[in-house]
Scaffold this motif. Structure first.
Motif, PDB file in Angstrom:
ATOM      1  N   LEU A 100      41.336  65.843  40.130  1.00 19.52           N
ATOM      2  CA  LEU A 100      42.485  65.505  39.286  1.00 19.52           C
ATOM      3  C   LEU A 100      42.161  64.379  38.318  1.00 19.52           C
ATOM      4  CD1 LEU A 100      45.361  65.605  41.932  1.00 19.52           C
ATOM      5  CD2 LEU A 100      44.592  67.428  40.413  1.00 19.52           C
ATOM      6  N   THR A 101      41.100  63.634  38.597  1.00 17.72           N
ATOM      7  CA  THR A 101      40.687  62.545  37.719  1.00 17.72           C
ATOM      8  C   THR A 101      39.208  62.262  37.937  1.00 17.72           C
ATOM      9  OG1 THR A 101      41.083  60.226  37.108  1.00 17.72           O
ATOM     10  CG2 THR A 101      41.336  60.780  39.422  1.00 17.72           C
ATOM     11  N   THR A 102      38.587  61.698  36.926  1.00 16.48           N
ATOM     12  CA  THR A 102      37.183  61.285  37.045  1.00 16.48           C
ATOM     13  C   THR A 102      37.078  59.769  37.108  1.00 16.48           C
ATOM     14  OG1 THR A 102      36.962  61.302  34.630  1.00 16.48           O
ATOM     15  CG2 THR A 102      36.340  63.312  35.808  1.00 16.48           C
ATOM     16  N   GLN A 103      38.221  59.106  37.141  1.00 17.46           N
ATOM     17  CA  GLN A 103      38.241  57.651  37.159  1.00 17.46           C
ATOM     18  C   GLN A 103      37.748  57.112  38.500  1.00 17.46           C
ATOM     19  OE1 GLN A 103      39.439  55.202  34.815  1.00 17.46           O
ATOM     20  NE2 GLN A 103      39.189  56.850  33.343  1.00 17.46           N
ATOM     21  N   ILE A 104      37.013  56.001  38.452  1.00 16.42           N
ATOM     22  CA  ILE A 104      36.596  55.290  39.650  1.00 16.42           C
ATOM     23  C   ILE A 104      37.290  53.933  39.630  1.00 16.42           C
ATOM     24  CG2 ILE A 104      34.661  54.298  40.914  1.00 16.42           C
ATOM     25  CD1 ILE A 104      32.885  56.439  39.651  1.00 16.42           C
ATOM     26  N   SER A 105      37.923  53.588  40.727  1.00 15.84           N
ATOM     27  CA  SER A 105      38.705  52.359  40.765  1.00 15.84           C
ATOM     28  C   SER A 105      38.287  51.498  41.951  1.00 15.84           C
ATOM     29  CB  SER A 105      40.197  52.705  40.880  1.00 15.84           C
ATOM     30  OG  SER A 105      40.967  51.549  41.084  1.00 15.84           O
ATOM     31  N   SER A 106      38.446  50.189  41.786  1.00  9.93           N
ATOM     32  CA  SER A 106      38.202  49.278  42.904  1.00  9.93           C
ATOM     33  C   SER A 106      39.474  49.094  43.733  1.00  9.93           C
ATOM     34  CB  SER A 106      37.720  47.915  42.395  1.00  9.93           C
ATOM     35  OG  SER A 106      38.684  47.336  41.531  1.00  9.93           O
ATOM     36  N   ASP A 107      40.542  49.775  43.329  1.00  9.38           N
ATOM     37  CA  ASP A 107      41.788  49.742  44.098  1.00  9.38           C
ATOM     38  C   ASP A 107      41.755  50.840  45.156  1.00  9.38           C
ATOM     39  OD1 ASP A 107      42.500  47.784  42.355  1.00  9.38           O
ATOM     40  OD2 ASP A 107      44.049  48.939  41.320  1.00  9.38           O
ATOM     41  N   ILE A 108      42.230  50.526  46.333  1.00  4.43           N
ATOM     42  CA  ILE A 108      42.316  51.504  47.421  1.00  4.43           C
ATOM     43  C   ILE A 108      43.778  51.613  47.832  1.00  4.43           C
ATOM     44  CG2 ILE A 108      41.598  52.112  49.760  1.00  4.43           C
ATOM     45  CD1 ILE A 108      39.091  50.442  49.349  1.00  4.43           C
ATOM     46  N   LEU A 109      44.310  52.818  47.817  1.00  6.24           N
ATOM     47  CA  LEU A 109      45.689  53.073  48.234  1.00  6.24           C
ATOM     48  C   LEU A 109      45.658  53.780  49.583  1.00  6.24           C
ATOM     49  CD1 LEU A 109      48.713  52.925  47.433  1.00  6.24           C
ATOM     50  CD2 LEU A 109      48.448  55.210  46.437  1.00  6.24           C
ATOM     51  N   ILE A 110      46.412  53.253  50.532  1.00  9.28           N
ATOM     52  CA  ILE A 110      46.422  53.791  51.891  1.00  9.28           C
ATOM     53  C   ILE A 110      47.813  54.283  52.250  1.00  9.28           C
ATOM     54  CG2 ILE A 110      46.074  53.255  54.336  1.00  9.28           C
ATOM     55  CD1 ILE A 110      44.022  51.179  53.454  1.00  9.28           C
ATOM     56  N   GLY A 111      47.894  55.536  52.685  1.00  5.66           N
ATOM     57  CA  GLY A 111      49.146  56.059  53.201  1.00  5.66           C
ATOM     58  C   GLY A 111      49.346  55.566  54.619  1.00  5.66           C
ATOM     59  N   THR A 112      50.529  55.040  54.910  1.00  3.56           N
ATOM     60  CA  THR A 112      50.792  54.444  56.218  1.00  3.56           C
ATOM     61  C   THR A 112      52.253  54.608  56.595  1.00  3.56           C
ATOM     62  OG1 THR A 112      50.788  52.340  57.438  1.00  3.56           O
ATOM     63  CG2 THR A 112      51.108  52.206  55.084  1.00  3.56           C
ATOM     64  N   ASN A 113      52.527  54.624  57.883  1.00  7.02           N
ATOM     65  CA  ASN A 113      53.907  54.703  58.356  1.00  7.02           C
ATOM     66  C   ASN A 113      54.578  53.340  58.423  1.00  7.02           C
ATOM     67  OD1 ASN A 113      52.873  57.217  60.734  1.00  7.02           O
ATOM     68  ND2 ASN A 113      53.857  57.549  58.765  1.00  7.02           N
ATOM     69  N   VAL A 114      53.807  52.284  58.156  1.00  6.19           N
ATOM     70  CA  VAL A 114      54.320  50.912  58.263  1.00  6.19           C
ATOM     71  C   VAL A 114      54.250  50.232  56.897  1.00  6.19           C
ATOM     72  CG1 VAL A 114      54.039  48.675  59.385  1.00  6.19           C
ATOM     73  CG2 VAL A 114      53.497  50.780  60.650  1.00  6.19           C
ATOM     74  N   ALA A 115      55.322  49.625  56.463  1.00  2.00           N
ATOM     75  CA  ALA A 115      55.334  48.919  55.182  1.00  2.00           C
ATOM     76  C   ALA A 115      54.430  47.690  55.262  1.00  2.00           C
ATOM     77  CB  ALA A 115      56.762  48.499  54.830  1.00  2.00           C
ATOM     78  N   ARG A 116      53.542  47.550  54.297  1.00  2.00           N
ATOM     79  CA  ARG A 116      52.613  46.415  54.257  1.00  2.00           C
ATOM     80  C   ARG A 116      52.528  45.869  52.839  1.00  2.00           C
ATOM     81  NH1 ARG A 116      49.216  46.255  58.816  1.00  2.00           N
ATOM     82  NH2 ARG A 116      49.163  48.161  60.062  1.00  2.00           N
ATOM     83  N   ARG A 117      52.183  44.604  52.736  1.00  2.00           N
ATOM     84  CA  ARG A 117      51.994  43.986  51.424  1.00  2.00           C
ATOM     85  C   ARG A 117      50.559  44.234  50.954  1.00  2.00           C
ATOM     86  NH1 ARG A 117      54.907  38.025  51.974  1.00  2.00           N
ATOM     87  NH2 ARG A 117      57.047  38.795  52.279  1.00  2.00           N
ATOM     88  N   PRO A 118      50.361  44.303  49.644  1.00  2.00           N
ATOM     89  CA  PRO A 118      48.997  44.454  49.113  1.00  2.00           C
ATOM     90  C   PRO A 118      48.138  43.255  49.507  1.00  2.00           C
ATOM     91  CG  PRO A 118      50.644  44.865  47.413  1.00  2.00           C
ATOM     92  CD  PRO A 118      51.374  44.279  48.584  1.00  2.00           C
TER      93      PRO A 118
END
Length: 239
Positions: A100-118
């Protein structure tokens, strides 16, 4: 000195690139201060590298220079707890695997059942996406597809019009049982994700189960998706 030697032996047996914390060393709790001191000494000597506070790895050298741990290692405490899966990598990094994209990012997004701060770990900014469904190895590939619909306007270097055909192709290649589970998992997503999922399934000639009944019939979903890309969009109030 005995504790320091024990820690060094355990470090020597570590696989390069594996992230560890003080709790991973077999040292009695009353020697914790000694253990921390030893880890700091080994970091100073270059035997260990620090990812973030309290997290270390044994560096590996390659012909391209020193290799850092994999993203999965960096965030493994958010992905697994013992033998239980508690999270999964989604967002740009996962979407690149769906082409869907060719972009490389230093950001990591994690799906979780618990709300957490970045938070920040070394060069990585780690953010969290609240996932209302059960997170299992069986569900994760389907949750990533649904996340791509949820974040379709935010996929880097892509538009909804460009990304949707590839998402449709992935859903087309799912088995009938997987498509059914996809629809079931979509029920806990926002209305526009349910609408997109239902419209795609109908376009593919697949059952869309209770998705349409779950939507407000007067709601409209502005997603910039032309009818030429998703012919069933109008029926699902997608504009």
């Amino acid at each position: 000195m005995v504790i320091r030697e024990q820690v060094r032996q355990e470090i020597d047996s570590l696989q390069e690139g594996v992230v560890v914390t003080a709790s991973d060393f077999e040292v009695p709790r009353h020697y914790r201060a000694t253990l921390i001191k030893a880890l700091n000494q080994f970091e100073y000597a270059g035997i260990l590298k620090k990812v973030s506070k309290g997290k270390y790895y044994k560096p590996r050298q390659s012909r391209f220079g020193e290799m850092t741990p994999s993203e999965n290692e960096i965030v493994k405490d958010f992905l697994q707890k013992g033998r239980k899966t508690i999270g999964y990598i989604t967002g740009t990094r996962a979407f690149s695997g769906l082409a869907l994209t060719t972009q490389i990012s230093s950001d990591i997004l994690i799906g979780t059942n618990v709300a957490r701060r970045p938070l920040q770990r070394g060069q990585y900014k780690i953010s969290f996406l609240l996932q209302p469904n059960s997170i299992t190895s069986k569900n994760i590939p389907l949750l990533i597809i649904l996340d791509s619909l949820r974040l379709i306007k935010e996929i880097p270097a892509s538009t909804p019009e460009e990304a949707l055909p590839q998402i449709i192709a992935w859903i087309r290649n799912l088995s009938a049982s997987e498509q059914k589970r996809l629809a079931s998992l979509a029920m806990k997503y926002r209305p526009y994700v349910r609408a997109l999922t239902g419209a795609i399934l109908e376009y593919l000639g697949c059952p869309f189960f209770d998705l349409q009944e779950s939507l407000n019939p007067i709601s409209r979903y502005c997603l910039d998706i032309p009818k030429s890309v998703l012919p069933t969009s109008t029926k699902w109030n997608i504009v």
